[in-house]
Write a protein that holds these residues in place. Structure first.
Motif, PDB file in Angstrom:
ATOM      1  N   ALA A 148       0.881  -1.233  -0.110  1.00 57.06           N
ATOM      2  CA  ALA A 148      -0.243   0.020  -0.095  1.00 57.06           C
ATOM      3  C   ALA A 148       0.883   1.254  -0.033  1.00 57.06           C
ATOM      4  O   ALA A 148       2.100   1.208   0.446  1.00 57.06           O
ATOM      5  CB  ALA A 148      -1.072   0.153   1.153  1.00 57.06           C
ATOM      6  N   PHE A 149       0.370   2.416  -0.454  1.00 62.71           N
ATOM      7  CA  PHE A 149       1.024   3.417  -0.448  1.00 62.71           C
ATOM      8  C   PHE A 149       1.223   4.373   0.674  1.00 62.71           C
ATOM      9  O   PHE A 149       2.083   5.030   1.130  1.00 62.71           O
ATOM     10  CB  PHE A 149      -0.083   4.424  -1.344  1.00 62.71           C
ATOM     11  N   ARG A 150       0.195   4.111   1.815  1.00 65.22           N
ATOM     12  CA  ARG A 150       0.599   5.033   3.120  1.00 65.22           C
ATOM     13  C   ARG A 150       0.648   3.839   4.291  1.00 65.22           C
ATOM     14  O   ARG A 150       0.151   2.797   4.110  1.00 65.22           O
ATOM     15  CB  ARG A 150      -0.863   5.545   3.361  1.00 65.22           C
ATOM     16  N   TYR A 151       1.365   4.382   5.203  1.00 64.91           N
ATOM     17  CA  TYR A 151       1.554   3.420   6.634  1.00 64.91           C
ATOM     18  C   TYR A 151       0.192   3.643   7.300  1.00 64.91           C
ATOM     19  O   TYR A 151      -0.409   4.713   7.421  1.00 64.91           O
ATOM     20  CB  TYR A 151       2.531   4.095   7.138  1.00 64.91           C
ATOM     21  N   MET A 152      -0.325   2.419   7.914  1.00 65.09           N
ATOM     22  CA  MET A 152      -1.750   2.424   8.469  1.00 65.09           C
ATOM     23  C   MET A 152      -1.579   1.585   9.730  1.00 65.09           C
ATOM     24  O   MET A 152      -1.575   0.254   9.572  1.00 65.09           O
ATOM     25  CB  MET A 152      -2.745   1.811   7.581  1.00 65.09           C
ATOM     26  N   PRO A 153      -1.404   2.270  10.714  1.00 61.96           N
ATOM     27  CA  PRO A 153      -0.967   1.410  12.058  1.00 61.96           C
ATOM     28  C   PRO A 153      -1.959   0.406  12.332  1.00 61.96           C
ATOM     29  O   PRO A 153      -3.172   0.323  12.162  1.00 61.96           O
ATOM     30  CB  PRO A 153      -1.097   2.576  13.180  1.00 61.96           C
ATOM     31  N   GLY A 154      -1.493  -1.027  12.489  1.00 58.71           N
ATOM     32  CA  GLY A 154      -2.311  -2.010  12.954  1.00 58.71           C
ATOM     33  C   GLY A 154      -3.031  -2.622  11.543  1.00 58.71           C
ATOM     34  O   GLY A 154      -3.475  -3.946  11.456  1.00 58.71           O
ATOM     35  N   ILE A 155      -2.748  -2.059  10.332  1.00 60.29           N
ATOM     36  CA  ILE A 155      -3.539  -2.434   9.135  1.00 60.29           C
ATOM     37  C   ILE A 155      -2.288  -3.168   8.022  1.00 60.29           C
ATOM     38  O   ILE A 155      -2.327  -3.884   7.548  1.00 60.29           O
ATOM     39  CB  ILE A 155      -4.649  -1.209   8.757  1.00 60.29           C
ATOM     40  N   TYR A 156      -1.488  -1.972   7.704  1.00 57.80           N
ATOM     41  CA  TYR A 156      -0.654  -2.282   7.107  1.00 57.80           C
ATOM     42  C   TYR A 156       0.742  -1.254   7.161  1.00 57.80           C
ATOM     43  O   TYR A 156       0.568  -0.164   7.395  1.00 57.80           O
ATOM     44  CB  TYR A 156      -0.842  -1.776   5.529  1.00 57.80           C
ATOM     45  N   GLU A 157       2.017  -1.873   7.534  1.00 60.25           N
ATOM     46  CA  GLU A 157       2.850  -1.485   8.265  1.00 60.25           C
ATOM     47  C   GLU A 157       4.212  -1.609   7.240  1.00 60.25           C
ATOM     48  O   GLU A 157       5.254  -1.447   7.981  1.00 60.25           O
ATOM     49  CB  GLU A 157       3.095  -1.630   9.504  1.00 60.25           C
ATOM     50  N   GLY A 158       4.065  -1.668   6.239  1.00 54.53           N
ATOM     51  CA  GLY A 158       5.256  -1.823   5.215  1.00 54.53           C
ATOM     52  C   GLY A 158       5.622  -3.167   4.947  1.00 54.53           C
ATOM     53  O   GLY A 158       6.735  -3.448   4.235  1.00 54.53           O
ATOM     54  N   GLU A 159       5.094  -4.351   5.537  1.00 50.33           N
ATOM     55  CA  GLU A 159       5.462  -5.750   5.390  1.00 50.33           C
ATOM     56  C   GLU A 159       5.597  -5.924   3.913  1.00 50.33           C
ATOM     57  O   GLU A 159       6.432  -7.195   3.497  1.00 50.33           O
ATOM     58  CB  GLU A 159       4.723  -6.611   6.255  1.00 50.33           C
ATOM     59  N   ASN A 160       4.870  -5.693   2.966  1.00 55.14           N
ATOM     60  CA  ASN A 160       4.982  -6.076   1.590  1.00 55.14           C
ATOM     61  C   ASN A 160       5.779  -5.222   0.507  1.00 55.14           C
ATOM     62  O   ASN A 160       5.950  -5.352  -0.456  1.00 55.14           O
ATOM     63  CB  ASN A 160       3.531  -6.242   1.042  1.00 55.14           C
ATOM     64  N   HIS A 161       6.245  -4.017   1.123  1.00 56.74           N
ATOM     65  CA  HIS A 161       7.415  -3.297   0.460  1.00 56.74           C
ATOM     66  C   HIS A 161       8.691  -4.273   0.197  1.00 56.74           C
ATOM     67  O   HIS A 161       8.988  -4.998   1.326  1.00 56.74           O
ATOM     68  CB  HIS A 161       7.667  -2.007   1.006  1.00 56.74           C
ATOM     69  N   LEU A 162       9.236  -4.164  -0.770  1.00 62.78           N
ATOM     70  CA  LEU A 162      10.417  -4.813  -1.158  1.00 62.78           C
ATOM     71  C   LEU A 162      11.549  -3.948  -0.939  1.00 62.78           C
ATOM     72  O   LEU A 162      11.945  -3.288  -1.720  1.00 62.78           O
ATOM     73  CB  LEU A 162      10.462  -5.523  -2.343  1.00 62.78           C
ATOM     74  N   ARG A 163      12.310  -3.936   0.216  1.00 61.49           N
ATOM     75  CA  ARG A 163      13.149  -2.900   0.541  1.00 61.49           C
ATOM     76  C   ARG A 163      14.595  -3.541  -0.151  1.00 61.49           C
ATOM     77  O   ARG A 163      14.929  -4.320  -0.582  1.00 61.49           O
ATOM     78  CB  ARG A 163      13.703  -3.171   2.278  1.00 61.49           C
TER      79      ARG A 163
END
Length: 309
Positions: free
Chosen positions: A131-146
């Motif tokens: 996702a584009f935005r950090y959403m606490p407890g919903i999406y916190e960057g785990e699917n970004h490929l660093r």
């Protein structure tokens, strides 16, 4: 019609061949192309799938077979599927193999998670399920490929290919620009200047210039590796428009394939980069823009080649 053509093309290349057959092979390629992100993800659609129509013929012209090429388009390019494909590529790779890895899609800077970045920011490629935005407890960057994760996966492939092998990585994504477009605008941009971070993190800080920087290692036992990125950290990655009706491609993908077709076989990697840079600069100059590809290599004086000589 566009959707039907792309679907047919991808069916032939994704489903028509096994993923990295284990028999000995000189060349192996993985292409990740995401042009349509899920509704509500925050990411605009782009034309990444068109890049496959350039890259696949370029690979075949350099010795790759259908069985050597795997494509992950759109919903098949989740983070898990991308990392799994890279791990399978590692297992299939043999000493002396030539590897080509291609990413077309969006990119984004995000808060560093391990303290290894002086500016406090990692660069990330955006898989289909990020996702584009950090959403606490919903999406916190785990699917970004660093970039750190990608570096480790590529180093593992380099170790399997050995010093007689070669790895080329092309990143037709970016971490600058607005990431959005006006409805009447015929320009498409890849990436965003919006930092992915928890609320309040460095609140108000402007994005620091950044690019995929994978801390390339030149070590015994590792293959040479070269990474091409679409633009410099302070530039925007605009898509390239050609023809009537207009067709859009990744600018780096388009000019990379053009440069390969025109390249002298004796060119070094550095000399090839300068040819690529000149072509992209000339194009951008016609639009009163500046877009300069970025490259880093462990062996920039080696002969340029994406396929086994």
């Amino acid at each position: 019609m566009y959707t039907k053509i792309c679907t047919l093309f991808l069916c032939l290349t994704v489903y028509g061949a096994p993923a990295f057959p284990l028999q000995a092979a000189a060349n192996r390629a993985l292409i990740v192309a995401i042009g349509a992100y899920p509704a509500g993800s925050g990411w605009d659609d782009i034309h990444a799938l068109n890049d496959c129509r350039l890259i696949v013929p370029a690979l075949k012209a350099n010795g790759y077979r259908d069985a050597d090429i795997r494509i992950l388009p759109n919903e098949k390019a989740t983070k898990e599927q991308i990392t799994s494909a890279l791990k399978r590529m590692r297992e299939a790779t043999r000493t002396g193999d030539y590897i080509y890895i291609h990413f077309s899609g969006h990119g984004q800077q995000m808060a560093d998670d391990n303290g290894d970045e002086p500016d406090g920011l990692d660069e990330a490629f955006i898989p289909y399920d990020a996702a584009f935005r950090y959403m606490p407890g919903i999406y916190e960057g785990e699917n970004h490929l660093r970039d750190d994760e990608l570096e480790a996966l590529i180093d593992a492939i380099r170790r399997r290919a050995g010093e007689s092998g070669n790895v080329t990585v092309l990143l037709d994504a970016c971490h600058s620009g607005t990431g959005t477009r006006d409805a009447d605008d015929d320009d498409y941009m890849r990436g965003t200047a919006f930092i992915f971070a928890p609320p309040g993190w460095e609140d108000g800080q402007a994005p620091a210039p950044g690019n995929f920087h994978m801390h390339l290692k030149k070590e015994k036992g590792l293959s040479p590796v070269t990474v091409f990125s679409a633009c410099q950290p302070d530039e925007v990655n605009y898509e390239y428009k050609t023809g009537s009706p207009a067709t859009y491609y990744g600018c780096l993908s388009y000019f990379f394939c053009l440069a390969i077709r025109e390249a002298d076989p004796s060119l070094s990697i550095r000399a090839f980069y300068f040819r690529l840079q000149e072509a992209m600069n000339v194009h951008a100059g016609r639009k009163n823009r500046k877009q300069t590809p970025f490259f880093e290599s462990t062996h920039s004086d080696n002969r340029f080649g994406i396929g086994k000589p």
